[in-house]
Design a protein around this motif. Structure first.
Motif, mmCIF file in Angstrom:
data_model
loop_
_atom_site.group_PDB
_atom_site.id
_atom_site.type_symbol
_atom_site.label_atom_id
_atom_site.label_comp_id
_atom_site.label_asym_id
_atom_site.label_seq_id
_atom_site.Cartn_x
_atom_site.Cartn_y
_atom_site.Cartn_z
ATOM 1 N N ALA A 120 0.822 -1.210 0.000
ATOM 2 C CA ALA A 120 0.000 0.000 0.000
ATOM 3 C C ALA A 120 0.859 1.265 0.000
ATOM 4 C CB ALA A 120 -0.936 -0.001 1.214
ATOM 5 N N ILE A 121 1.958 1.268 0.752
ATOM 6 C CA ILE A 121 2.820 2.453 0.794
ATOM 7 C C ILE A 121 3.454 2.730 -0.573
ATOM 8 C CG2 ILE A 121 4.964 3.374 1.756
ATOM 9 C CD1 ILE A 121 4.175 2.236 4.428
ATOM 10 N N PRO A 122 4.076 1.743 -1.229
ATOM 11 C CA PRO A 122 4.573 2.015 -2.586
ATOM 12 C C PRO A 122 3.479 2.487 -3.538
ATOM 13 C CG PRO A 122 5.519 -0.021 -1.779
ATOM 14 C CD PRO A 122 4.464 0.389 -0.794
ATOM 15 N N LEU A 123 2.280 1.909 -3.409
ATOM 16 C CA LEU A 123 1.182 2.324 -4.280
ATOM 17 C C LEU A 123 0.816 3.778 -4.028
ATOM 18 C CD1 LEU A 123 -0.693 1.176 -6.441
ATOM 19 C CD2 LEU A 123 -2.300 0.553 -4.631
ATOM 20 N N MET A 124 0.860 4.207 -2.769
ATOM 21 C CA MET A 124 0.566 5.599 -2.433
ATOM 22 C C MET A 124 1.553 6.544 -3.103
ATOM 23 S SD MET A 124 0.821 7.480 1.285
ATOM 24 C CE MET A 124 2.628 7.414 1.201
ATOM 25 N N PHE A 125 2.847 6.226 -3.041
ATOM 26 C CA PHE A 125 3.860 7.082 -3.649
ATOM 27 C C PHE A 125 3.782 7.020 -5.178
ATOM 28 C CE2 PHE A 125 5.867 6.715 0.579
ATOM 29 C CZ PHE A 125 6.134 8.058 0.809
ATOM 30 N N MET A 126 3.446 5.870 -5.737
ATOM 31 C CA MET A 126 3.317 5.760 -7.190
ATOM 32 C C MET A 126 2.195 6.651 -7.706
ATOM 33 S SD MET A 126 3.807 1.658 -7.702
ATOM 34 C CE MET A 126 3.248 1.713 -9.400
ATOM 35 N N VAL A 127 1.051 6.599 -7.029
ATOM 36 C CA VAL A 127 -0.096 7.397 -7.461
ATOM 37 C C VAL A 127 0.227 8.894 -7.372
ATOM 38 C CG1 VAL A 127 -2.469 8.049 -6.883
ATOM 39 C CG2 VAL A 127 -1.799 5.630 -6.903
ATOM 40 N N ASN A 128 0.845 9.308 -6.281
ATOM 41 C CA ASN A 128 1.130 10.730 -6.082
ATOM 42 C C ASN A 128 2.338 11.200 -6.879
ATOM 43 O OD1 ASN A 128 -0.735 11.913 -3.788
ATOM 44 N ND2 ASN A 128 -0.188 9.838 -3.140
ATOM 45 N N SER A 129 3.138 10.253 -7.403
ATOM 46 C CA SER A 129 4.260 10.663 -8.252
ATOM 47 C C SER A 129 3.782 11.179 -9.600
ATOM 48 C CB SER A 129 5.219 9.485 -8.466
ATOM 49 O OG SER A 129 4.626 8.485 -9.275
ATOM 50 N N LEU A 130 2.509 10.959 -9.929
ATOM 51 C CA LEU A 130 1.954 11.449 -11.186
ATOM 52 C C LEU A 130 1.614 12.937 -11.125
ATOM 53 C CD1 LEU A 130 -0.415 8.429 -11.990
ATOM 54 C CD2 LEU A 130 1.932 8.799 -12.763
ATOM 55 N N ARG A 131 1.698 13.532 -9.945
ATOM 56 C CA ARG A 131 1.450 14.967 -9.812
ATOM 57 C C ARG A 131 2.618 15.741 -10.418
ATOM 58 N NH1 ARG A 131 -0.915 16.049 -3.712
ATOM 59 N NH2 ARG A 131 -2.558 14.440 -3.724
ATOM 60 N N PHE A 171 21.105 12.322 20.016
ATOM 61 C CA PHE A 171 22.008 12.534 18.895
ATOM 62 C C PHE A 171 22.266 14.017 18.644
ATOM 63 C CE2 PHE A 171 19.615 8.645 18.232
ATOM 64 C CZ PHE A 171 20.625 7.721 18.025
ATOM 65 N N GLY A 172 21.504 14.920 19.258
ATOM 66 C CA GLY A 172 21.606 16.336 18.984
ATOM 67 C C GLY A 172 20.294 16.842 18.429
ATOM 68 N N SER A 173 20.355 17.846 17.568
ATOM 69 C CA SER A 173 19.161 18.384 16.941
ATOM 70 C C SER A 173 18.566 17.361 15.983
ATOM 71 C CB SER A 173 19.504 19.673 16.182
ATOM 72 O OG SER A 173 20.063 20.627 17.071
ATOM 73 N N VAL A 174 17.219 17.328 15.908
ATOM 74 C CA VAL A 174 16.515 16.338 15.106
ATOM 75 C C VAL A 174 15.840 17.016 13.922
ATOM 76 C CG1 VAL A 174 14.675 14.621 15.081
ATOM 77 C CG2 VAL A 174 16.113 14.867 17.101
ATOM 78 N N ALA A 175 16.037 16.431 12.740
ATOM 79 C CA ALA A 175 15.369 16.905 11.525
ATOM 80 C C ALA A 175 14.564 15.751 10.932
ATOM 81 C CB ALA A 175 16.395 17.421 10.516
ATOM 82 N N HIS A 176 13.328 16.045 10.519
ATOM 83 C CA HIS A 176 12.453 15.024 9.957
ATOM 84 C C HIS A 176 12.520 15.038 8.429
ATOM 85 C CE1 HIS A 176 10.496 14.023 13.796
ATOM 86 N NE2 HIS A 176 10.646 15.299 14.082
ATOM 87 N N VAL A 177 12.082 13.940 7.850
ATOM 88 C CA VAL A 177 12.089 13.789 6.393
ATOM 89 C C VAL A 177 10.691 14.084 5.870
ATOM 90 C CG1 VAL A 177 12.518 12.199 4.485
ATOM 91 C CG2 VAL A 177 13.916 12.062 6.558
ATOM 92 N N PRO A 178 10.539 14.960 4.866
ATOM 93 C CA PRO A 178 9.202 15.347 4.376
ATOM 94 C C PRO A 178 8.338 14.171 3.942
ATOM 95 C CG PRO A 178 10.857 16.839 3.509
ATOM 96 C CD PRO A 178 11.599 15.749 4.225
ATOM 97 N N SER A 179 8.913 13.167 3.287
ATOM 98 C CA SER A 179 8.085 12.050 2.809
ATOM 99 C C SER A 179 7.507 11.250 3.966
ATOM 100 C CB SER A 179 8.910 11.141 1.893
ATOM 101 O OG SER A 179 10.098 10.716 2.533
#
Length: 590
Positions: A120-131, A171-179
């Motif tokens: 389901a997760i790959p399918l979600m990214f595949m569908v939205n990659s068409l934007r 670990f120090g300051s934390v940064a998140h990944v947009p995806s």
């Protein structure tokens, strides 16, 4: 030894499915077993192990491969190929332990219920990659990301760190990944897996899950018989590995990718020590999610198929798949390390599935590469799920003759039931804690392997096993291999069993009660079917308890399916009287 038949004991004789078919090509068995290695939650459940392994870390896998992977793979292949039946009926070799086959079926169902998330997760990214603009790119996230929250991402970490650093860790300051944040954005609470949060169903993922199970249903509608299904799996595996190599070649040009490869190829002794523990998990996954897959897959081989050489090819092919996905993970991981400074920790959730999308969004032709990469992951998930369903169905058809008359109804009924049960993993809790059930397989697989060695090499016996496999292959089977299986492999399996118990206690300590109960119901409770079926079989017989127990442990209806091989086998065994009884059974069944 006198070979028992159900006809002689008064029980219903085993009725082989003469229409079960065979592989279109002998190598389809190899490709189907390659597909077992594509169960990629092994990376999600062992994040810290696999992303710290170097080239030395994979070496213990080859040791384990010689000690027990290949020999046990040979036992699995022997049981399926000799009996031409799935992982339930194959335990005619010792009916008291047929419950192991039912446990294998329960474990397969347990895996299938949660594993659709990996499609389901790959399918979600595949569908939205068409934007036109990828929503998880630094530019696209502006349409849904709440900047007032001052949540640090790899897109705004310089600005936020200078203005207001509101999140730190060990670990120090934390940064998140947009995806990864985009994935969480499908839930209104924006919180995944916290026990104090209420359960929330994501209708977006219900839709993706429904599409995944529709694909599975279409596969079994389009490729219903063995030869067609084997051809489908063959091309799917080849296509998946081809796309994996293409993505690997493109990721080589990512910033930090070569540093990741260099680190992987740099020998370090601590990697060897770490690999000696983590590769236990990879070896266990080589036999399929529900444990009995190799038995069912080998049952479609020709009787003289050389399972010895095939087992080595399968083992080397699986480790190649693990290494390739490991290298891709290393390159993605070092991209984030190159992006951030030493005081910043990038929170990389499910690197292969979630965080990788943001990495790809920085590449040229990002939409195309996103679609290619996640198509590869979707294909891998469909291979795993369809193979497990295929082996489960065939094992049921082999064991229960009445189900053969309604194969299509049983097939799509099972798929529909699995789809409904899987919707639990569309919730914010289920979608995060799915790997708790996967981790429990470390214990269950180890236990089943130990029992398999007990059944085949101790109860059935070393000499009989050696005789049968030499008859089937037409070549000698070295005694030292049997020695390893009887005395060396159990030591490592006991260690793995203890590791499984430790992992179970450690993982479920952090999980909700619901996930713990599900784990008990889907993984641990079914194990009781092993002694339960054994005692049920005892009470179906007559005589003293000792006589019934001995009879229950002796092979029943244990002979090759094809008449020519069956006659040759009876001559080799020297039990010509039993041959006539077997003929009578076959005539009555037909």
């Amino acid at each position: 030894m006198v070979y028992e038949t159900s006809y002689g004991t008064g029980l219903k004789p085993f009725s082989p499915d003469l229409n079960r078919g065979k592989w279109d090509k002998p190598t389809d068995y190899i490709f189907a077993c390659f597909g077992l290695a594509l169960k990629l939650d092994v990376f999600a459940a062992s994040y810290w192990f696999f992303f710290e392994l170097g080239i030395l870390g994979i070496l213990p896998y080859f040791v384990y491969m010689v000690i027990y992977l290949v020999p046990i793979m040979v036992i699995h292949s022997f049981m399926g190929q000799f009996s031409s039946s799935g992982f339930i009926s194959a335990f005619r070799i010792s009916p008291f332990f047929k419950g192991m086959g039912y446990v294998s079926g329960f474990l397969t169902i347990s895996m299938l219920i949660y594993y659709s998330i990996f499609a389901a997760i790959p399918l979600m990214f595949m569908v939205n990659s068409l934007r036109p603009t990828l929503p998880w790119s630094c530019e696209g996230m502006k349409s849904w990301f709440n900047e007032s929250s001052w949540q640090t991402t790899i897109c705004n970490m310089t600005e936020v760190f200078n203005e207001y650093d509101n999140e730190t860790s060990y670990f120090g300051s934390v940064a998140h990944v947009p995806s990864a944040l985009y994935f969480e954005n499908h839930f209104e609470s924006k919180e995944i897996g916290y026990p104090d949060e209420d359960y929330e169903l994501s209708w977006h993922f219900v839709g993706f899950f429904a599409l995944v199970w529709t694909m599975i249903a279409f596969i079994f509608y389009k490729f219903p018989d063995t030869a067609q299904f084997g051809k489908f799996i063959r091309y799917m595996v080849i296509g998946t590995l081809a796309l994996l190599l293409v993505c690997f070649g493109r990721f080589l040009f990512l910033p930090g990718a070569l540093n990741g490869l260099n680190r992987y190829m740099t020998p370090k002794l601590e990697h060897l020590a770490m690999g000696s523990g983590s590769t236990f998990i990879m070896v266990l996954h080589a036999f399929g999610a529900g444990w009995g897959s190799a038995i069912a897959l080998s049952s479609f081989n020709g009787f003289r198929t050389n399972i010895m050489s095939y087992s080595w090819i399968i083992s080397f092919g699986q480790v190649f798949i693990y290494i390739m996905f490991g290298l891709v993970s290393f390159m993605l991981d070092h991209y984030f390390k190159e992006l951030a400074d030493a005081s910043t920790y990038v929170h990389k959730d499910w690197l292969l599935y979630l965080s990788s999308a943001s990495v790809i969004s920085t590449m040229g032709w990002a939409n195309m590469w996103t679609f290619i990469y996640y198509t590869m992951l979707l294909m891998a998930a469909l291979i795993v799920m369809s193979t497990q369903i295929f082996t489960l169905l065939q094992s049921l058809f082999d064991e229960f003759e009445k189900l053969r008359e309604r194969k299509r109804d049983v097939t799509f009924g099972l798929i529909g039931g699995l789809a409904l049960c899987s919707f639990f993993f569309c919730t914010n809790h289920g979608i995060s804690f799915f790997f708790a059930i996967g981790c429990d397989s470390i214990f269950s697989h180890s236990l089943l392997h130990l029992l398999l060695i007990l059944v085949v090499l101790w109860i059935y016996g070393r000499e009989r096993f050696q005789r049968d496999i030499e008859f089937m292959l037409g070549q000698p089977f070295a005694s030292w291999k049997i020695f390893i299986l009887r005395f060396i492999a159990p030591i490592f399996l006991v260690i793995s069993l203890l590791i499984g118990i430790v992992v179970f206690l450690a993982e479920h300590f952090h999980f909700s009660v619901v996930v713990f109960v599900l784990s008990i119901l889907l993984v641990w409770l079914p194990i009781l079917a092993i002694p339960g079926y054994g005692f049920y079989y005892l009470f179906q017989s007559t005589g003293t308890f000792c006589d019934r127990f001995k009879r229950a442990c002796r092979p029943t209806d244990w002979y090759p399916l094809e008449m020519e091989h069956r006659q040759q086998y009876e001559v080799a065994v020297g039990n010509t009287e039993m041959t006539h009884q077997l003929f009578e059974v076959t005539e009555e069944v037909n």
